[in-house]
Design an enzyme around this catalytic site. Sequence first.
Site, PDB file in Angstrom:
ATOM      1  N   HIS A 140      -2.660 -28.442   7.686  1.00  0.00           N
ATOM      2  CA  HIS A 140      -1.516 -29.320   7.772  1.00  0.00           C
ATOM      3  C   HIS A 140      -1.373 -30.780   8.291  1.00  0.00           C
ATOM      4  CE1 HIS A 140       0.288 -25.411   7.268  1.00  0.00           C
ATOM      5  NE2 HIS A 140       0.243 -25.096   8.683  1.00  0.00           N
TER       6      HIS A 140
ATOM      7  N   GLU B 250       4.592 -27.261  19.074  1.00  0.00           N
ATOM      8  CA  GLU B 250       5.387 -26.028  19.264  1.00  0.00           C
ATOM      9  C   GLU B 250       5.721 -25.484  20.520  1.00  0.00           C
ATOM     10  OE1 GLU B 250       4.601 -23.216  15.663  1.00  0.00           O
ATOM     11  OE2 GLU B 250       2.421 -24.109  16.132  1.00  0.00           O
TER      12      GLU B 250
ATOM     13  N   ASP C  59      -6.078 -23.259  12.041  1.00  0.00           N
ATOM     14  CA  ASP C  59      -4.399 -23.072  11.798  1.00  0.00           C
ATOM     15  C   ASP C  59      -3.798 -24.216  11.677  1.00  0.00           C
ATOM     16  OD1 ASP C  59      -2.634 -20.836  11.703  1.00  0.00           O
ATOM     17  OD2 ASP C  59      -1.653 -21.820  13.715  1.00  0.00           O
TER      18      ASP C  59
ATOM     19  N   HIS D 273       2.379 -25.444   3.589  1.00  0.00           N
ATOM     20  CA  HIS D 273       3.972 -25.334   3.641  1.00  0.00           C
ATOM     21  C   HIS D 273       4.268 -26.844   4.134  1.00  0.00           C
ATOM     22  CE1 HIS D 273       3.847 -23.939   7.666  1.00  0.00           C
ATOM     23  NE2 HIS D 273       5.033 -24.298   7.757  1.00  0.00           N
TER      24      HIS D 273
ATOM     25  N   LYS E 207       0.333 -25.010  20.837  1.00  0.00           N
ATOM     26  CA  LYS E 207       1.275 -23.925  21.111  1.00  0.00           C
ATOM     27  C   LYS E 207       1.782 -24.248  22.530  1.00  0.00           C
ATOM     28  CE  LYS E 207       0.348 -21.012  17.394  1.00  0.00           C
ATOM     29  NZ  LYS E 207       1.541 -21.151  16.345  1.00  0.00           N
TER      30      LYS E 207
ATOM     31  N   LYS F 246      -2.365 -20.045   3.095  1.00  0.00           N
ATOM     32  CA  LYS F 246      -3.333 -20.335   3.877  1.00  0.00           C
ATOM     33  C   LYS F 246      -3.401 -19.065   5.037  1.00  0.00           C
ATOM     34  CE  LYS F 246      -2.649 -22.417   7.692  1.00  0.00           C
ATOM     35  NZ  LYS F 246      -1.852 -21.661   8.933  1.00  0.00           N
TER      36      LYS F 246
ATOM     37  N   LYS G 148       7.656 -29.920   2.989  1.00  0.00           N
ATOM     38  CA  LYS G 148       9.065 -30.220   4.047  1.00  0.00           C
ATOM     39  C   LYS G 148       9.417 -31.422   3.554  1.00  0.00           C
ATOM     40  CE  LYS G 148       7.055 -27.997   7.960  1.00  0.00           C
ATOM     41  NZ  LYS G 148       7.850 -27.013   8.736  1.00  0.00           N
TER      42      LYS G 148
ATOM     43  N   ARG H  47       0.854  -1.110  -0.171  1.00  0.00           N
ATOM     44  CA  ARG H  47      -0.106  -0.010  -0.038  1.00  0.00           C
ATOM     45  C   ARG H  47       0.833   1.251   0.029  1.00  0.00           C
ATOM     46  NH1 ARG H  47      -4.286  -1.509   4.263  1.00  0.00           N
ATOM     47  NH2 ARG H  47      -2.374  -2.238   5.192  1.00  0.00           N
TER      48      ARG H  47
HETATM   49  C1  BG6 Z   1       1.573 -21.842  10.425  1.00  0.00           C
HETATM   50  C2  BG6 Z   1       0.738 -21.300  11.351  1.00  0.00           C
HETATM   51  O1  BG6 Z   1       0.823 -22.446   9.029  1.00  0.00           O
HETATM   52  O2  BG6 Z   1       2.412 -22.923  10.514  1.00  0.00           O
HETATM   53  C3  BG6 Z   1       1.656 -21.046  12.624  1.00  0.00           C
HETATM   54  O3  BG6 Z   1      -0.118 -20.359  10.776  1.00  0.00           O
HETATM   55  C4  BG6 Z   1       2.455 -22.242  12.916  1.00  0.00           C
HETATM   56  O4  BG6 Z   1       0.778 -20.845  13.641  1.00  0.00           O
HETATM   57  C5  BG6 Z   1       3.382 -22.691  11.537  1.00  0.00           C
HETATM   58  O5  BG6 Z   1       3.548 -21.664  13.870  1.00  0.00           O
HETATM   59  C6  BG6 Z   1       4.389 -23.967  12.092  1.00  0.00           C
HETATM   60  O6  BG6 Z   1       5.049 -24.123  11.011  1.00  0.00           O
HETATM   61  P1  BG6 Z   1       6.477 -24.841  11.025  1.00  0.00           P
HETATM   62  O7  BG6 Z   1       6.964 -25.025   9.673  1.00  0.00           O
HETATM   63  O8  BG6 Z   1       7.253 -23.776  11.993  1.00  0.00           O
HETATM   64  O9  BG6 Z   1       6.122 -25.731  11.945  1.00  0.00           O
END
Ligand code: BG6
Length: 485
Positions: A234, A210, A229, A172, A334, A142, A176, A43
């Site tokens: 994932h 995490e 999330d 993503h 988390k 996402k 991996k 922007r």
């Molecule tokens: C993301 C989530 O898609 O993946 C995050 O929005 C999360 O909340 C992350 O922390 C984890 O990815 P990775 O590759 O660090 O395990």
Amino acid sequence: MSFDLVFFGGTGDLTWRKLMPALFQALRHGKLPEGGRILAVARDERSDDEYRRFVRDRFVEVESSKRPSDEEFERFARLLHYRRMDLSRPEHYEGLKAWIDERSADTVVLYLATSPYLFPVICEQLGAAGLNGPQVRVVLEKPLGHDLDSALQINRVVRSAFREEQAFRIDHYLGKPAVQNLMALRFGNALFEPLWRRESIANIQITLAESLGVGTRGDYYDKTGALRDMIQNHALQLLTMIAMEPPSTSDADAIRDEKLKVLRSLKPFTAETVLRDVVRGQYKAGNVQGDPVKGYLEEVKVPPGSTCETFVALRTEVQNWRWAGVPFYLRTGKRLPGRDAQIVVNFRAVPHPIFPGSHRANKLVIKLQPEDGLELHLLAAKGNLSHGGAAELLSPVKLDLDFDKAFPTERVGAYERLLLDAIAGRLNLFVRSDEQEQAWRWVMPILQAWERDPNGPRPYTAGSWGPPAASAMVARDGCTWDEEQ
Ligand code: BG6
């Protein structure tokens, strides 16, 4: 092959934290095709050079081995351009089209790294400006929607401007290296296929843990929660990779057809089974890896009294001949004890133990992070088995394969792989709209049951493995989570 790569959301977190470092790695590894231009769109007003400085300054946050030297950054910076755009103004898309048409790159990748609320307007405008020709690919980050309806709406708009094979939906986790290894393990080796079924497998556990909390993303996270999330995308994508039938070829649609069948075979939840088979939690203050940390409700930008879940554990089944009755346990959270993502395939124990201690079953652990590896857990003779008696005679051992050591120069990060695939037009590791919609369809009864459930998430202490109810849930099947074994 020349390419233009355009990032909408060019100054956002995702762009400078993940995408720019990934592109730089691709350049450093000599994998980025020659003749590329990278354009960031956002922007505010700034020049190309100001944007280059913005990116360079942010590289200090990237781990040191992945930071460019001055000379390397110079090379990278030459690819970078910046353009101010108001995403609601058609004339700004015409300006973008003129910039792209200045030269006819072989491939144009339009990466929507913005809030998903902007996807419809961006796609409509791209279509109206004619930025949807056959050489164009659109990459969607996402979260793709907030629920089934919003996902359907986004997909409708995407479809009105682009053909399905132009749409690259990112998850993503599919980028991996462990996912590549999982495909290779299952479909490049005949060894496991006869065992990959209900007759030999007792249960499968997917854990995406995490140690970090929500950090400064409290406002985003609070509207999202762990189910949307991490599980809807994932964890379910990993589940499809584990449970799918061998595809007839390695083509994107052959793979995605099989993944879709798995999603369609997942046991649907009802209001009753959600209460029994899904555990949600929220972290309270505690200690993670020796450091005291705040509870979720004390994090910045988290509304007081929020009932957002930061932990989910659930039990499901894949209802087909291969998997009937085998529990699939998924778990994410988390502020768990570590950053630990793995898939554990627990095999059945021997049918009739003749050695003491041999009731302990084999397991295969596919490790996604922190290391990327494969462990096969077996029992071996420690003492002289013919003496019998002592349980210690059979001892657990593991065959341990560390892919970082096996292929030290070949390791490619998730975003690097996915960006290169998008540029090359390879769809295998991207999610098709029907997969994504089916995943939403499956999680909807959970979201709906939670809305009606006055109890909210169960508290768990930061640094623990989530609420005790998660262990109780698997204990009902006579199981334990892998770390409890
Ligand atoms: C993301 C989530 O898609 O993946 C995050 O929005 C999360 O909340 C992350 O922390 C984890 O990815 P990775 O590759 O660090 O395990």
